[in-house]
Scaffold this motif. Structure first.
Motif, PDB file in Angstrom:
ATOM      1  N   HIS A   1     -34.947   5.211  44.679  1.00 16.21           N
ATOM      2  CA  HIS A   1     -35.240   6.545  44.140  1.00 16.21           C
ATOM      3  C   HIS A   1     -34.114   7.540  44.377  1.00 16.21           C
ATOM      4  O   HIS A   1     -34.008   8.540  43.680  1.00 16.21           O
ATOM      5  CB  HIS A   1     -36.540   7.092  44.739  1.00 16.21           C
ATOM      6  CG  HIS A   1     -37.713   6.225  44.460  1.00 16.21           C
ATOM      7  ND1 HIS A   1     -38.142   5.945  43.182  1.00 16.21           N
ATOM      8  CD2 HIS A   1     -38.549   5.564  45.281  1.00 16.21           C
ATOM      9  CE1 HIS A   1     -39.194   5.138  43.241  1.00 16.21           C
ATOM     10  NE2 HIS A   1     -39.457   4.890  44.497  1.00 16.21           N
TER      11      HIS A   1
ATOM     12  N   HIS B   1     -43.232   2.159  39.506  1.00 18.72           N
ATOM     13  CA  HIS B   1     -43.278   0.919  40.297  1.00 18.72           C
ATOM     14  C   HIS B   1     -43.956  -0.244  39.576  1.00 18.72           C
ATOM     15  O   HIS B   1     -44.843  -0.912  40.122  1.00 18.72           O
ATOM     16  CB  HIS B   1     -43.982   1.183  41.629  1.00 18.72           C
ATOM     17  CG  HIS B   1     -43.351   2.260  42.441  1.00 18.72           C
ATOM     18  ND1 HIS B   1     -43.738   3.580  42.346  1.00 18.72           N
ATOM     19  CD2 HIS B   1     -42.335   2.229  43.341  1.00 18.72           C
ATOM     20  CE1 HIS B   1     -42.998   4.318  43.163  1.00 18.72           C
ATOM     21  NE2 HIS B   1     -42.136   3.527  43.774  1.00 18.72           N
TER      22      HIS B   1
ATOM     23  N   HIS C   1     -46.060   5.175  50.999  1.00 21.26           N
ATOM     24  CA  HIS C   1     -45.183   5.352  49.834  1.00 21.26           C
ATOM     25  C   HIS C   1     -46.008   5.030  48.590  1.00 21.26           C
ATOM     26  O   HIS C   1     -46.616   3.963  48.525  1.00 21.26           O
ATOM     27  CB  HIS C   1     -43.991   4.394  49.975  1.00 21.26           C
ATOM     28  CG  HIS C   1     -43.056   4.385  48.821  1.00 21.26           C
ATOM     29  ND1 HIS C   1     -42.231   5.430  48.523  1.00 21.26           N
ATOM     30  CD2 HIS C   1     -42.813   3.451  47.877  1.00 21.26           C
ATOM     31  CE1 HIS C   1     -41.505   5.131  47.458  1.00 21.26           C
ATOM     32  NE2 HIS C   1     -41.850   3.938  47.028  1.00 21.26           N
TER      33      HIS C   1
ATOM     34  N   ALA D   1     -46.273   3.523  45.946  1.00 21.84           N
ATOM     35  CA  ALA D   1     -45.637   2.496  45.122  1.00 21.84           C
ATOM     36  C   ALA D   1     -46.629   1.490  44.551  1.00 21.84           C
ATOM     37  O   ALA D   1     -46.224   0.511  43.939  1.00 21.84           O
ATOM     38  CB  ALA D   1     -44.581   1.764  45.946  1.00 21.84           C
TER      39      ALA D   1
ATOM     40  N   ILE E   1     -42.572   9.485  46.277  1.00 26.32           N
ATOM     41  CA  ILE E   1     -41.824   8.253  46.051  1.00 26.32           C
ATOM     42  C   ILE E   1     -40.527   8.176  46.838  1.00 26.32           C
ATOM     43  O   ILE E   1     -39.927   7.125  46.917  1.00 26.32           O
ATOM     44  CB  ILE E   1     -41.527   8.057  44.553  1.00 26.32           C
ATOM     45  CG1 ILE E   1     -40.684   9.199  44.013  1.00 26.32           C
ATOM     46  CG2 ILE E   1     -42.810   7.925  43.771  1.00 26.32           C
ATOM     47  CD1 ILE E   1     -40.103   8.876  42.656  1.00 26.32           C
TER      48      ILE E   1
HETATM   49 ZN    ZN Z   1     -40.759   3.570  45.231  1.00 18.92          ZN
END
Ligand code: ZN
Length: 308
Positions: free
Chosen positions: A72, A137, A201, A203, A221
């Motif tokens: 990121h 993701h 996170h 994700a 993120i």
């Molecule tokens: Zn990520």
């Protein structure tokens, strides 16, 4: 193959999604270097893994983002851009995960003779905390990863029809493994007593959506983002509400941070908090490759959700 679904881009300065036709076909030349493999550039590890899995001995894959680097916040340097020149096939995630690829890399290259594949061109993107409100993701969940791998397979066959049988055989193998994983995720998680996951996170949106889970993330993120006091309070409230004291950490974060978070949460909830890993699969880790990390994520989810 439905060519409209290829998600392949022939770029001439700007990136335009085009429907592939016979006219474009002839633009591709077989490799001319002493290395007779097709030169492929993938923005990050999961796509490189897929390309290698399908392309086998006919491809040489270069990955732009170093393994286990926070994608990121990564930006390409001049040498990264230079490394992408002369590639026959360029593969990126899209979904605003690697926007620098379209913005910085492609415009700097002479890619008239290259195929460019946005692997999420046909993926139904879900909203998330990423830029543009999109969850980038896609590679973390088997069904969306399967769609991405298929677009790479179709591009390889388009680029190198002489080896279609070879690619098809290897694609069938990868496709089967991803489909098998999908079925096992679905079967295990559908019967799990719990259906919420607390993560450091955000994700796992595609996993959550695909298998009926709710993801509570304490940060967005960016891997170096620190949880705010308000985010911690919300997390504690949710954990208490759901009687779930398992926290999934992104293994790219340090163990020390996870332990500090565990202590904070235990202090606030009065409950022992279990820390488990959920891989984000940005490189080989703990001796596990991309698909093996997907396997391990399933095991850790089953543990955290109380599935048999
Ligand atoms: Zn990520």
């Amino acid at each position: 193959m439905n060519r409209k679904q290829l998600g392949v881009v022939m770029a001439a300065g700007v990136v335009v999604a085009v429907v592939l036709g016979a006219g474009i076909y002839g633009a591709l030349q077989a490799p001319e270097t002493h290395d007779h493999r097709w030169q492929v550039v993938a923005t990050f590890y999961p796509l490189a893994y897929m390309t290698q899995a399908i392309g086998g001995e006919h491809v040489s894959v270069h990955t732009l983002v170093p393994a286990n680097t926070d994608i990121h916040s990564w930006q390409p340097s001049f040498s990264d851009i230079y490394a992408a020149d002369n590639a026959h096939l360029l593969v990126y995630n899209g979904a605003h995960l690697d926007p620098w690829f379209e913005e910085d890399v492609l415009p700097a290259l002479d890619i008239r003779d290259s195929l460019v594949v946005n692997t999420t061109a046909n993926v139904s993107l879900i909203s998330g905390r990423g830029t543009h409100g999109v969850d980038p993701h896609t590679w973390v969940a088997p069904p969306t990863a399967h769609q991405q791998a298929r677009s790479i397979y179709e591009a390889l066959v388009y680029m190198d029809p002489a080896h279609q049988e070879y690619y098809s055989r290897r694609w069938e193998n990868l496709s089967q493994r991803l489909t098998d994983l999908d079925h096992r995720y679905a079967a295990s998680l559908a019967s799990a007593p719990k259906d919420v996951i607390f993560v450091t996170h955000a994700a796992y949106g595609y996993l959550a959506q695909g298998y009926g889970l709710t993801q509570y993330a304490i940060t967005g993120i960016s891997a170096d983002e620190q949880p705010s006091t308000a985010a911690l309070k919300t997390l504690v409230d949710s954990m208490e509400y759901h009687h779930t004291y398992v926290l999934y950490v992104n293994p790219l974060h340090s163990e020390r941070e996870a332990q500090a978070l565990k202590q904070t949460l235990e202090g606030r909830t009065g409950q022992p908090v279990t820390i488990l890993r959920l891989y984000v699969m940005l490189g080989p880790m703990d001796g596990l490759d991309y698909l093996q990390q997907m396997e391990q994520n399933l095991e850790n989810l089953k543990t955290g959700l109380g599935a048999a």
